[in-house]
Design a protein around this motif. Structure first.
Motif, PDB file in Angstrom:
ATOM      1  N   GLY A  49       0.858  -1.185   0.000  1.00 55.06           N
ATOM      2  CA  GLY A  49       0.000   0.000   0.000  1.00 55.06           C
ATOM      3  C   GLY A  49       0.885   1.222   0.000  1.00 55.06           C
ATOM      4  N   PRO A  50       0.379   2.348  -0.479  1.00 51.98           N
ATOM      5  CA  PRO A  50       1.189   3.562  -0.525  1.00 51.98           C
ATOM      6  C   PRO A  50       1.629   4.000   0.876  1.00 51.98           C
ATOM      7  CG  PRO A  50      -0.884   3.838  -1.730  1.00 51.98           C
ATOM      8  CD  PRO A  50      -0.973   2.549  -0.987  1.00 51.98           C
ATOM      9  N   ASN A  51       2.626   4.881   0.927  1.00 53.66           N
ATOM     10  CA  ASN A  51       3.055   5.459   2.204  1.00 53.66           C
ATOM     11  C   ASN A  51       1.862   6.073   2.903  1.00 53.66           C
ATOM     12  OD1 ASN A  51       5.794   6.341   0.321  1.00 53.66           O
ATOM     13  ND2 ASN A  51       6.024   5.113   2.145  1.00 53.66           N
ATOM     14  N   GLY A  52       1.728   5.759   4.196  1.00 50.40           N
ATOM     15  CA  GLY A  52       0.660   6.365   4.983  1.00 50.40           C
ATOM     16  C   GLY A  52      -0.683   5.677   4.857  1.00 50.40           C
ATOM     17  N   SER A  53      -0.729   4.529   4.172  1.00 45.43           N
ATOM     18  CA  SER A  53      -2.032   3.857   3.999  1.00 45.43           C
ATOM     19  C   SER A  53      -2.461   3.077   5.232  1.00 45.43           C
ATOM     20  CB  SER A  53      -1.998   2.945   2.764  1.00 45.43           C
ATOM     21  OG  SER A  53      -0.943   2.026   2.842  1.00 45.43           O
ATOM     22  N   GLY A  54      -1.568   2.932   6.220  1.00 52.09           N
ATOM     23  CA  GLY A  54      -1.967   2.318   7.492  1.00 52.09           C
ATOM     24  C   GLY A  54      -1.369   0.952   7.773  1.00 52.09           C
ATOM     25  N   LYS A  55      -0.367   0.543   6.987  1.00 47.49           N
ATOM     26  CA  LYS A  55       0.195  -0.803   7.125  1.00 47.49           C
ATOM     27  C   LYS A  55       0.841  -1.012   8.496  1.00 47.49           C
ATOM     28  CE  LYS A  55       2.886  -0.196   3.552  1.00 47.49           C
ATOM     29  NZ  LYS A  55       2.551   1.216   3.231  1.00 47.49           N
ATOM     30  N   THR A  56       1.731  -0.099   8.880  1.00 45.92           N
ATOM     31  CA  THR A  56       2.423  -0.261  10.168  1.00 45.92           C
ATOM     32  C   THR A  56       1.455  -0.081  11.329  1.00 45.92           C
ATOM     33  OG1 THR A  56       4.541   0.386   9.218  1.00 45.92           O
ATOM     34  CG2 THR A  56       4.312   0.656  11.598  1.00 45.92           C
ATOM     35  N   THR A  57       0.473   0.797  11.146  1.00 43.74           N
ATOM     36  CA  THR A  57      -0.554   0.969  12.187  1.00 43.74           C
ATOM     37  C   THR A  57      -1.296  -0.356  12.400  1.00 43.74           C
ATOM     38  OG1 THR A  57      -0.805   3.306  11.635  1.00 43.74           O
ATOM     39  CG2 THR A  57      -2.637   2.272  12.823  1.00 43.74           C
ATOM     40  N   LEU A  58      -1.600  -1.041  11.293  1.00 40.97           N
ATOM     41  CA  LEU A  58      -2.280  -2.335  11.398  1.00 40.97           C
ATOM     42  C   LEU A  58      -1.432  -3.317  12.209  1.00 40.97           C
ATOM     43  CD1 LEU A  58      -4.554  -4.303  10.609  1.00 40.97           C
ATOM     44  CD2 LEU A  58      -3.329  -4.735   8.465  1.00 40.97           C
ATOM     45  N   PHE A  59      -0.125  -3.369  11.934  1.00 44.85           N
ATOM     46  CA  PHE A  59       0.754  -4.256  12.717  1.00 44.85           C
ATOM     47  C   PHE A  59       0.733  -3.873  14.194  1.00 44.85           C
ATOM     48  CE2 PHE A  59       4.093  -6.385   9.723  1.00 44.85           C
ATOM     49  CZ  PHE A  59       3.067  -7.077   9.110  1.00 44.85           C
ATOM     50  N   GLY A  60       0.762  -2.579  14.473  1.00 40.97           N
ATOM     51  CA  GLY A  60       0.738  -2.132  15.873  1.00 40.97           C
ATOM     52  C   GLY A  60      -0.519  -2.585  16.589  1.00 40.97           C
ATOM     53  N   VAL A  61      -1.639  -2.527  15.876  1.00 40.19           N
ATOM     54  CA  VAL A  61      -2.922  -2.944  16.466  1.00 40.19           C
ATOM     55  C   VAL A  61      -2.944  -4.472  16.676  1.00 40.19           C
ATOM     56  CG1 VAL A  61      -5.396  -3.168  15.975  1.00 40.19           C
ATOM     57  CG2 VAL A  61      -4.253  -0.973  15.648  1.00 40.19           C
ATOM     58  N   ILE A  62      -2.357  -5.215  15.724  1.00 41.11           N
ATOM     59  CA  ILE A  62      -2.342  -6.679  15.867  1.00 41.11           C
ATOM     60  C   ILE A  62      -1.397  -7.099  17.007  1.00 41.11           C
ATOM     61  CG2 ILE A  62      -1.718  -8.869  14.751  1.00 41.11           C
ATOM     62  CD1 ILE A  62      -2.435  -7.531  12.040  1.00 41.11           C
ATOM     63  N   ALA A  63      -0.210  -6.484  17.038  1.00 41.57           N
ATOM     64  CA  ALA A  63       0.808  -6.930  18.003  1.00 41.57           C
ATOM     65  C   ALA A  63       0.655  -6.294  19.378  1.00 41.57           C
ATOM     66  CB  ALA A  63       2.203  -6.649  17.443  1.00 41.57           C
ATOM     67  N   GLY A  64      -0.194  -5.254  19.490  1.00 36.77           N
ATOM     68  CA  GLY A  64      -0.493  -4.707  20.813  1.00 36.77           C
ATOM     69  C   GLY A  64       0.290  -3.475  21.199  1.00 36.77           C
ATOM     70  N   GLN A  65       1.084  -2.904  20.275  1.00 30.30           N
ATOM     71  CA  GLN A  65       1.733  -1.621  20.589  1.00 30.30           C
ATOM     72  C   GLN A  65       0.717  -0.488  20.528  1.00 30.30           C
ATOM     73  OE1 GLN A  65       3.315  -3.668  18.159  1.00 30.30           O
ATOM     74  NE2 GLN A  65       4.793  -4.473  19.645  1.00 30.30           N
ATOM     75  N   LEU A  66      -0.381  -0.692  19.779  1.00 35.36           N
ATOM     76  CA  LEU A  66      -1.433   0.325  19.635  1.00 35.36           C
ATOM     77  C   LEU A  66      -2.785  -0.280  20.011  1.00 35.36           C
ATOM     78  CD1 LEU A  66      -0.465   1.710  16.091  1.00 35.36           C
ATOM     79  CD2 LEU A  66      -0.047   2.838  18.288  1.00 35.36           C
ATOM     80  N   SER A  67      -3.657   0.536  20.613  1.00 36.90           N
ATOM     81  CA  SER A  67      -5.026   0.094  20.904  1.00 36.90           C
ATOM     82  C   SER A  67      -5.949   0.627  19.824  1.00 36.90           C
ATOM     83  CB  SER A  67      -5.516   0.670  22.238  1.00 36.90           C
ATOM     84  OG  SER A  67      -4.696   0.220  23.265  1.00 36.90           O
ATOM     85  N   PRO A  68      -6.835  -0.216  19.294  1.00 38.84           N
ATOM     86  CA  PRO A  68      -7.789   0.292  18.298  1.00 38.84           C
ATOM     87  C   PRO A  68      -8.885   1.111  18.980  1.00 38.84           C
ATOM     88  CG  PRO A  68      -8.261  -1.999  18.781  1.00 38.84           C
ATOM     89  CD  PRO A  68      -7.040  -1.638  19.588  1.00 38.84           C
ATOM     90  N   ASN A  69      -9.549   1.987  18.226  1.00 36.56           N
ATOM     91  CA  ASN A  69     -10.714   2.702  18.757  1.00 36.56           C
ATOM     92  C   ASN A  69     -11.911   1.768  18.825  1.00 36.56           C
ATOM     93  OD1 ASN A  69      -9.000   4.806  17.067  1.00 36.56           O
ATOM     94  ND2 ASN A  69      -9.932   5.842  18.798  1.00 36.56           N
ATOM     95  N   SER A  70     -11.990   0.849  17.876  1.00 34.06           N
ATOM     96  CA  SER A  70     -13.040  -0.171  17.921  1.00 34.06           C
ATOM     97  C   SER A  70     -12.572  -1.384  17.132  1.00 34.06           C
ATOM     98  CB  SER A  70     -14.347   0.376  17.335  1.00 34.06           C
ATOM     99  OG  SER A  70     -14.126   0.839  16.025  1.00 34.06           O
ATOM    100  N   GLY A  71     -13.243  -2.504  17.393  1.00 32.26           N
ATOM    101  CA  GLY A  71     -12.916  -3.735  16.689  1.00 32.26           C
ATOM    102  C   GLY A  71     -12.189  -4.735  17.575  1.00 32.26           C
ATOM    103  N   THR A  72     -11.927  -5.908  16.994  1.00 30.50           N
ATOM    104  CA  THR A  72     -11.414  -7.039  17.762  1.00 30.50           C
ATOM    105  C   THR A  72     -10.252  -7.697  17.022  1.00 30.50           C
ATOM    106  OG1 THR A  72     -13.699  -7.432  18.413  1.00 30.50           O
ATOM    107  CG2 THR A  72     -12.168  -9.201  18.873  1.00 30.50           C
ATOM    108  N   VAL A  73      -9.278  -8.171  17.793  1.00 30.56           N
ATOM    109  CA  VAL A  73      -8.168  -8.945  17.228  1.00 30.56           C
ATOM    110  C   VAL A  73      -8.158 -10.318  17.895  1.00 30.56           C
ATOM    111  CG1 VAL A  73      -5.669  -9.086  16.909  1.00 30.56           C
ATOM    112  CG2 VAL A  73      -6.792  -6.841  16.884  1.00 30.56           C
ATOM    113  N   LEU A  74      -8.289 -11.369  17.080  1.00 29.99           N
ATOM    114  CA  LEU A  74      -8.239 -12.734  17.606  1.00 29.99           C
ATOM    115  C   LEU A  74      -7.020 -13.449  17.033  1.00 29.99           C
ATOM    116  CD1 LEU A  74     -11.781 -12.676  16.727  1.00 29.99           C
ATOM    117  CD2 LEU A  74     -11.368 -14.048  18.751  1.00 29.99           C
ATOM    118  N   VAL A  75      -6.269 -14.100  17.895  1.00 27.53           N
ATOM    119  CA  VAL A  75      -5.105 -14.873  17.459  1.00 27.53           C
ATOM    120  C   VAL A  75      -5.339 -16.322  17.839  1.00 27.53           C
ATOM    121  CG1 VAL A  75      -2.633 -15.226  17.814  1.00 27.53           C
ATOM    122  CG2 VAL A  75      -3.557 -12.921  17.635  1.00 27.53           C
ATOM    123  N   ASN A  76      -5.304 -17.193  16.865  1.00 24.57           N
ATOM    124  CA  ASN A  76      -5.591 -18.613  17.105  1.00 24.57           C
ATOM    125  C   ASN A  76      -6.900 -18.789  17.878  1.00 24.57           C
ATOM    126  OD1 ASN A  76      -3.139 -19.552  15.865  1.00 24.57           O
ATOM    127  ND2 ASN A  76      -2.057 -18.831  17.686  1.00 24.57           N
TER     128      ASN A  76
END
Ligand SMILES: Nc1ncnc2c1ncn2[C@@H]1O[C@H](COP(=O)(O)OP(=O)(O)OP(=O)(O)O)[C@@H](O)[C@H]1O
Length: 259
Positions: A49-76
């Motif tokens: 995705g282009p620069n700034g499209s949210g890729k690293t933010t998505l990783f942060g939300v999955i790995a727990g460095q960032l909290s989402p405003n809404s939604g759920t992350v399930l692992v296994n």
């Protein structure tokens, strides 16, 4: 995988489920917009995705460095949305960062030992054994004594991947692990990523080197302004009009593998 972790895990049919995630920084406009994504066990998924499209933010939300405003992350199959990054590491999420996080004054071996002890309740002996296994798999056999800060870039990238592997992940998030490498070096890293994936670890790999990614992964997700705009088999996905519109003329290496 340790017996302890194996016994904790329900039998998963999805390695990762990101459900309706929205994320903004400091009350600004959303960077991720109601994003939903599933990854199957053992899948090797590329994200572009282009620069700034949210890729690293998505990783942060999955790995727990960032909290989402809404939604759920399930692992296994386990809801990890409320867990810290270290708790998620213990649930099987490993990640690398765009800027390598290794301790430059420590040796390769010591860096990996920190990784192994971060995510697992391992004794020193068990962690040492695990680290020797990781060094075998990642090209550091006999080189554990080297100072991380003295390594050339390709080895620093390898160490970043090895450090994430030392946390014993079932899902590995790679953030531009090939960034800054020559084409030949990037191809070496791609081989290592594929080997890790063949050993049964699901991988999500963000990369700007599109031709390296399309030749390595079985599926590509394209992010645009915080949403998924395409998702599927790499070559078909890259040929979609919405994707070509973003990349044509911006990404000189897009067709490099065909030249
Ligand atoms: N800590 C932060 N505070 C405020 N805004 C941020 C922060 N981190 C990222 N952003 C903004 O969020 C948007 C998405 O950034 P993000 O790094 O997730 O994109 P990206 O797709 O990974 O980009 P790149 O390819 O350049 O790494 C950008 O507009 C960025 O400026």
């Amino acid at each position: 995988m340790s017996d302890a972790r194996e016994s904790m895990m329900p039998s998963p049919n999805r390695s990762l489920a990101v459900e309706n995630i929205s994320k903004s920084y400091g009350g600004g406009l959303p960077v991720l917009k109601d994003l939903t994504l599933e990854v199957l066990p053992g899948e090797l998924l590329g994200v572009i995705g282009p620069n700034g499209s949210g890729k690293t933010t998505l990783f942060g939300v999955i790995a727990g460095q960032l909290s989402p405003n809404s939604g759920t992350v399930l692992v296994n199959g386990i809801d990890v949305t409320g867990l810290s990054a270290s708790e998620r590491a213990r649930k099987g999420i490993g990640r690398t960062f765009q800027v390598p996080q290794s301790f430059s004054n420590m040796s390769v071996f010591e860096n990996l030992l920190v990784g192994a002890r971060y995510a697992g309740d391992l004794s020193h002996e068990a962690a040492t054994l695990a680290v020797h296994g990781i060094m075998e798999r990642t090209g550091f056999h006999g080189r554990g004594h080297l100072r991380a800060g003295d390594l050339p870039l390709l080895d620093r990238k390898r160490l970043e991947l090895a450090r994430a592997l030392a946390t014993n992940p079932s899902l590995l998030l790679l953030d531009e692990i090939a960034g800054g490498l020559t084409d030949n070096e990037a191809a070496e890293i791609a081989e290592l990523v594929k080997e890790v994936n063949r050993q049964g670890i699901a991988v999500i790999w963000i990369e700007h080197l599109v031709h390296i990614l399309t030749s390595a992964v079985s599926r590509i997700v394209v992010l645009g302004e915080g949403k998924i705009i395409a998702d599927g088999e790499p070559h078909a996905t890259m040929a979609e009009p919405a994707v070509r519109k973003i990349y044509l003329g911006m990404e000189p290496d897009l067709d490099a593998e065909h030249s």
